[in-house]
Each structure stands twice: as C-alpha cells, then as structure tokens.
Design a protein around this motif. Structure first.
Motif, PDB file in Angstrom:
ATOM      1  N   MET A  79      25.922  48.951  73.036  1.00 53.95           N
ATOM      2  CA  MET A  79      25.832  47.825  71.930  1.00 53.95           C
ATOM      3  C   MET A  79      26.578  46.660  72.675  1.00 53.95           C
ATOM      4  O   MET A  79      27.647  46.667  73.083  1.00 53.95           O
ATOM      5  N   THR A  80      25.877  45.492  72.179  1.00 48.72           N
ATOM      6  CA  THR A  80      26.413  44.420  72.672  1.00 48.72           C
ATOM      7  C   THR A  80      26.368  43.307  71.423  1.00 48.72           C
ATOM      8  O   THR A  80      25.303  43.460  70.863  1.00 48.72           O
ATOM      9  N   GLU A  81      27.286  42.372  71.531  1.00 51.09           N
ATOM     10  CA  GLU A  81      27.016  41.305  70.810  1.00 51.09           C
ATOM     11  C   GLU A  81      27.073  40.018  71.547  1.00 51.09           C
ATOM     12  O   GLU A  81      27.894  40.036  72.561  1.00 51.09           O
ATOM     13  N   SER A  82      26.165  39.139  71.349  1.00 47.28           N
ATOM     14  CA  SER A  82      26.118  37.859  72.148  1.00 47.28           C
ATOM     15  C   SER A  82      27.358  36.778  71.725  1.00 47.28           C
ATOM     16  O   SER A  82      27.472  36.366  70.656  1.00 47.28           O
ATOM     17  N   PRO A  83      28.278  36.747  72.911  1.00 49.23           N
ATOM     18  CA  PRO A  83      29.439  35.887  72.552  1.00 49.23           C
ATOM     19  C   PRO A  83      29.114  34.460  71.856  1.00 49.23           C
ATOM     20  O   PRO A  83      29.661  33.756  71.151  1.00 49.23           O
ATOM     21  N   LEU A  84      28.150  33.756  72.620  1.00 45.77           N
ATOM     22  CA  LEU A  84      27.521  32.653  72.131  1.00 45.77           C
ATOM     23  C   LEU A  84      27.164  32.595  70.592  1.00 45.77           C
ATOM     24  O   LEU A  84      27.397  31.656  69.751  1.00 45.77           O
ATOM     25  N   LEU A  85      26.503  33.459  70.704  1.00 47.65           N
ATOM     26  CA  LEU A  85      25.816  33.690  69.024  1.00 47.65           C
ATOM     27  C   LEU A  85      27.060  33.898  68.023  1.00 47.65           C
ATOM     28  O   LEU A  85      27.083  33.168  66.981  1.00 47.65           O
ATOM     29  N   LEU A  86      28.105  34.858  68.529  1.00 51.24           N
ATOM     30  CA  LEU A  86      29.254  34.832  67.431  1.00 51.24           C
ATOM     31  C   LEU A  86      29.956  33.246  67.449  1.00 51.24           C
ATOM     32  O   LEU A  86      30.536  33.034  66.325  1.00 51.24           O
ATOM     33  N   GLN A  87      30.149  32.839  68.548  1.00 51.87           N
ATOM     34  CA  GLN A  87      30.950  31.528  68.432  1.00 51.87           C
ATOM     35  C   GLN A  87      30.103  30.478  67.753  1.00 51.87           C
ATOM     36  O   GLN A  87      30.710  29.718  66.917  1.00 51.87           O
ATOM     37  N   GLU A  88      28.648  30.466  67.632  1.00 54.81           N
ATOM     38  CA  GLU A  88      27.782  29.650  66.919  1.00 54.81           C
ATOM     39  C   GLU A  88      27.920  29.953  65.515  1.00 54.81           C
ATOM     40  O   GLU A  88      28.159  28.903  64.636  1.00 54.81           O
ATOM     41  N   LEU A  89      28.089  31.063  64.975  1.00 55.59           N
ATOM     42  CA  LEU A  89      28.044  31.632  63.666  1.00 55.59           C
ATOM     43  C   LEU A  89      29.624  31.152  63.138  1.00 55.59           C
ATOM     44  O   LEU A  89      29.624  30.778  61.944  1.00 55.59           O
ATOM     45  N   LEU A  90      30.330  31.399  63.785  1.00 59.55           N
ATOM     46  CA  LEU A  90      31.643  30.880  63.534  1.00 59.55           C
ATOM     47  C   LEU A  90      31.784  29.632  63.049  1.00 59.55           C
ATOM     48  O   LEU A  90      32.394  29.029  62.104  1.00 59.55           O
ATOM     49  N   ARG A  91      31.122  28.727  63.998  1.00 56.21           N
ATOM     50  CA  ARG A  91      31.152  27.497  64.022  1.00 56.21           C
ATOM     51  C   ARG A  91      30.629  26.935  62.690  1.00 56.21           C
ATOM     52  O   ARG A  91      31.018  26.109  61.732  1.00 56.21           O
ATOM     53  N   LYS A  92      29.365  27.713  62.429  1.00 56.00           N
ATOM     54  CA  LYS A  92      28.648  27.276  61.379  1.00 56.00           C
ATOM     55  C   LYS A  92      29.487  27.713  60.019  1.00 56.00           C
ATOM     56  O   LYS A  92      29.313  26.976  58.973  1.00 56.00           O
ATOM     57  N   THR A  93      30.200  28.975  59.934  1.00 52.11           N
ATOM     58  CA  THR A  93      30.911  29.455  59.035  1.00 52.11           C
ATOM     59  C   THR A  93      32.112  28.275  58.647  1.00 52.11           C
ATOM     60  O   THR A  93      32.231  28.121  57.425  1.00 52.11           O
ATOM     61  N   ALA A  94      32.658  27.782  59.676  1.00 52.64           N
ATOM     62  CA  ALA A  94      33.755  26.916  59.340  1.00 52.64           C
ATOM     63  C   ALA A  94      33.225  25.717  58.670  1.00 52.64           C
ATOM     64  O   ALA A  94      34.048  24.737  58.025  1.00 52.64           O
ATOM     65  N   GLY A  95      31.789  25.507  58.753  1.00 53.31           N
ATOM     66  CA  GLY A  95      31.186  24.259  58.217  1.00 53.31           C
ATOM     67  C   GLY A  95      30.701  24.755  56.741  1.00 53.31           C
ATOM     68  O   GLY A  95      29.801  24.070  55.906  1.00 53.31           O
ATOM     69  N   GLY A  96      31.056  25.957  56.219  1.00 57.53           N
ATOM     70  CA  GLY A  96      30.643  26.580  54.960  1.00 57.53           C
ATOM     71  C   GLY A  96      29.495  26.950  54.565  1.00 57.53           C
ATOM     72  O   GLY A  96      28.701  27.122  53.690  1.00 57.53           O
ATOM     73  N   ASP A  97      28.867  27.618  55.915  1.00 60.54           N
ATOM     74  CA  ASP A  97      27.334  28.130  55.867  1.00 60.54           C
ATOM     75  C   ASP A  97      27.268  29.594  55.366  1.00 60.54           C
ATOM     76  O   ASP A  97      27.942  30.512  56.477  1.00 60.54           O
TER      77      ASP A  97
END
Lengths: 180, 228
Positions: free
Chosen positions: A1-19
């Motif tokens: 199993m893998t998770e894409s580090p860039l995807l997680l990073q992007e999701l965190l960034r959007k989460t920080a923006g209240g998404d």
C-alpha cells in the motif's frame, strides 16, 4: 500500500484553507495507517479510537502549522497521533501487559510503503541491533507500546535509574549510528 | 537558560519522541517547543528516525463512527451541494443495484501516481452520505484530467459507471469510467465546466443509450476553484 506524499501534502494544504472535502479525503487516505499505529500502542478499544478522533480534530485545527519543507505529511500526522495516544495513556495510568515481544514485533513489521522508507527501516533495525539486549528492549517497548519509565522498570525487573540511563545511552548511540 | 546545551536538547527531544517523559516534564517541554523552532527541528529529526516503524505498521480499518464524530465535533459543512435535478429524478432511492460495493480495503491508491509530477485535485465526487468516492486530478503542465475511484468499486458486467458534466443545461456525457484506481479515465481539461458539477451514474454497459443519465446517480461533486 502506498499513499502519494504529494497528494497528502496537497490535501493538508487545502484542509488548512478550510476545505472539508480535502479533509475528508485526507482521512480516507491516512486513517487506516494511523489507526494501525494507535492499536499497536494502545491495543484495541476506547483509547485507540478516541486518540484517532482527537488526532483528526487537531489536524483540522492545526493544518496550517504543517510545513512541507520540514518533512512528509505522513510523519506530521503520525507525530500528532502519537502525542494524542501518549497523553491518553498517561492519564489512564498503569496498563495491563500483554503485547507481543518487541523484537518479534519489529521483525513482523509489514513491508514499508516505499523504497525510501524500506531503507530507513533497515538502517534503524541495523542500529537497534548494535544496542545491548535489555536497553534495546527498553527503547522498543517504549516506542512500540508506549510504556512509561516505571512500566519499563517493572517489566524488565530493574531499578528506575537503570531504565533512565539505558534509554539515555541507547538514544545517543542510535543517533550516532544513524548519522554515520 | 539551561536548555541551550546541545546534548541536553538532543536527549530531551529523543525522549519526547520516544514517549518516556513524565507527563509534567512533557508539558514543560511542549511549551519550550512552541517557542523554539530549532528545537522543533531536533524533534522532527527523531520523528523521522523512528517513523519508519509506524509507516510499516499494519493498516487497521477504523470504525465509521470515528469519522462521524470528527465531522460532528467540528460541525463540518457537507461537501458539494446536491443539484436540484438529482433529487427530482428520484435518483437516490433504490440506488443500490449495481453500485458501489466498496472494497473493504482501508487505504488506497490515488490514480495518478506513475510520474511524480505535482497534481492538483480539481473535483472530488462524493456519494449521498458525503463520502468521497472518486477524484479528478490534473497534472502540472498537462491539459488532461484523470478521473479514478479512490478505491476499487464493484459493478456487474451488464453495467458501467458513466461520467457527466453539468453546467446549466442538460448533462453532457464525458465517458465510461474504469472501476479501478490505477486506470483513470482521461478527459481534456477543456471539456470540464469550470463552475459546474461532475456526476457519475450507473448505466448499461457501453454507456447510456439516450445520451442522458438513465440510471441512479451515485456520486457528484462541484469543480473546485482553480488555484491561482
């Protein structure tokens, strides 16, 4: 199993923006790994579940603190989860024993999720192997299962002072070994 | 101050990450951390050193109630509002036919993973409970959008998932979606409505015979605003 580090990073960034959608997706991608860690440390039950919940509440509230320059998103999430668990375990007080022998648990770890993490895990194992048996066990019991110094002293049948100095010396040796 | 000794800082950071600090010392150390970026980096180094153990720990599927309580606790807004015509066609009842038996695997690949180029999520398609099911992503520098399920989804041989673009008028068919994450449907970015909605319906294998959705709509999501 893998998770894409860039995807997680992007999701965190959007989460920080209240998404909220990005946050939901971040949960989908990481909750299983984090819950696995929670169960390893605290066992199945309320502590693991409550800690996972608390962890994601903290992630929503503190996502803006995450700085991609300083490390992978997954490491940041794991650090938050571990803090939630350790705090809960400490509030709970002494726990029953009943986990697998730490050396065995370390051997049984799943295949890491990438070549890079595979190399990190091999290096850590090699450096742990250089420690003496009892100090190594103290370090592993603490990291794998969240034992306190007092619990370590009881379980390893040595005075508290011995546990403290084992841990101090072992961590120093680990660092020198991993940096070499 | 007494915390400027590098050896002591290393040792405290390591014990913090290991978790063996007594609670009061731990609290004090966290206050120190909040004000000391260099010390946070020492902690991060230790987090990385031990982190490979956690990354290699077996995945466990958390019970669904955990996410529900997170959502409730934070009073999160429901994602993507439902367009009116979905409801009017009575799509949401009996929608279980061929659809969405989601594999019981916890964590998942995202479709676009071959080249390590940065990707941007352009839409997330969720089911009627708000659970994300499909994701549309663009690659940096590319003019195509990849759409794939977050997890593999089950559909029988007589049916298929079809993707629709909705912006004002009638839904426009965009293509048949493969049910597995590692073979995304590629769509020209220009075919997607910038402020519209993407929707996925269950259709006969080969796609809707009428050019309009005929089966239940199982997922939908608004196009996210473009990044500057």
């Amino acid at each position: 199993m893998t998770e894409s580090p860039l995807l997680l990073q992007e999701l965190l960034r959007k989460t920080a923006g209240g998404d909220a959608t990005a946050f939901a997706l971040l949960y989908k991608h990481t909750a299983g790994k984090l819950f696995g860690v929670a169960i390893r440390i605290a066992g199945r039950g309320e502590i693991a579940e409550d800690a996972l919940q608390e962890c994601f509440i903290a992630v929503w509230q503190r996502a803006a603190d995450y700085d991609p320059i300083r490390g992978a998103a997954m490491s940041w999430l794991i650090a938050i989860l571990r803090n939630c668990i350790i705090d809960r375990l400490r509030r709970r007080g002494v726990r029953p024993e009943g986990h697998a022998a730490p050396e065995e648990a370390l051997r049984r770890l799943a295949a890491p999720d990438s070549a890079e993490h595979g190399a990190e895990l091999r290096a850590l194992r090699a450096c742990l192997d250089e420690l003496e048996e009892q100090p190594r066990r103290a370090v592993l019991l603490a990291y794998l299962y969240g034992l306190t110094r007092e619990e370590l002293a009881t379980q390893l049948a040595v005075p508290l002072g011995t546990v403290k100095s084992w841990i101090r010396r072992s961590l120093g040796r680990l660092r020198r070994c991993l940096e070499s | 101050m007494k915390y400027d000794n590098p050896e002591l800082r290393e040792q405290l950071a390591a014990e913090y990450v290991l978790g063996t600090m007594p609670p009061l010392v731990r609290r004090r150390f966290e206050r120190l951390l909040a004000a000391d970026p260099a010390l946070r980096r020492v902690v991060e180094d230790w987090t990385t050193r031990f982190g490979s153990i956690d990354r290699a720990t077996e995945i466990e599927e958390p019970p669904a109630r955990i996410w529900r309580s997170v959502e409730r606790h934070l009073a999160l807004p429901r994602t993507a509002a439902r367009p009116r015509w979905f409801g009017s066609l009575g799509f949401w009842r009996g929608a279980t036919l061929a659809a969405a038996a989601v594999a019981a695997v916890a964590i998942v690949y995202i479709a676009v993973r071959a080249p390590p180029t940065p990707t941007t999520v352009v839409a997330v398609l969720s089911d009627d409970k708000g659970d994300p099911g499909w994701i549309a992503q663009s690659r940096a520098g590319g003019d195509e959008i990849a759409i794939a399920p977050i997890r593999s989804v089950a559909v029988d041989a007589a049916h298929a998932f079809e993707l629709w673009a909705i912006a004002g008028g009638a839904p426009r068919p965009l293509g048949i979606l493969p049910p597995a994450p590692d073979h995304p449907l590629m769509v020209q970015a220009s075919a997607l409505p910038p402020d519209g909605v993407l929707a996925i319906s269950v259709e006969p294998a080969g796609g809707s015979p009428t050019g309009l959705p005929t089966g239940p709509v199982l997922y939908k999501g608004k196009m996210l605003p473009r990044q500057p």
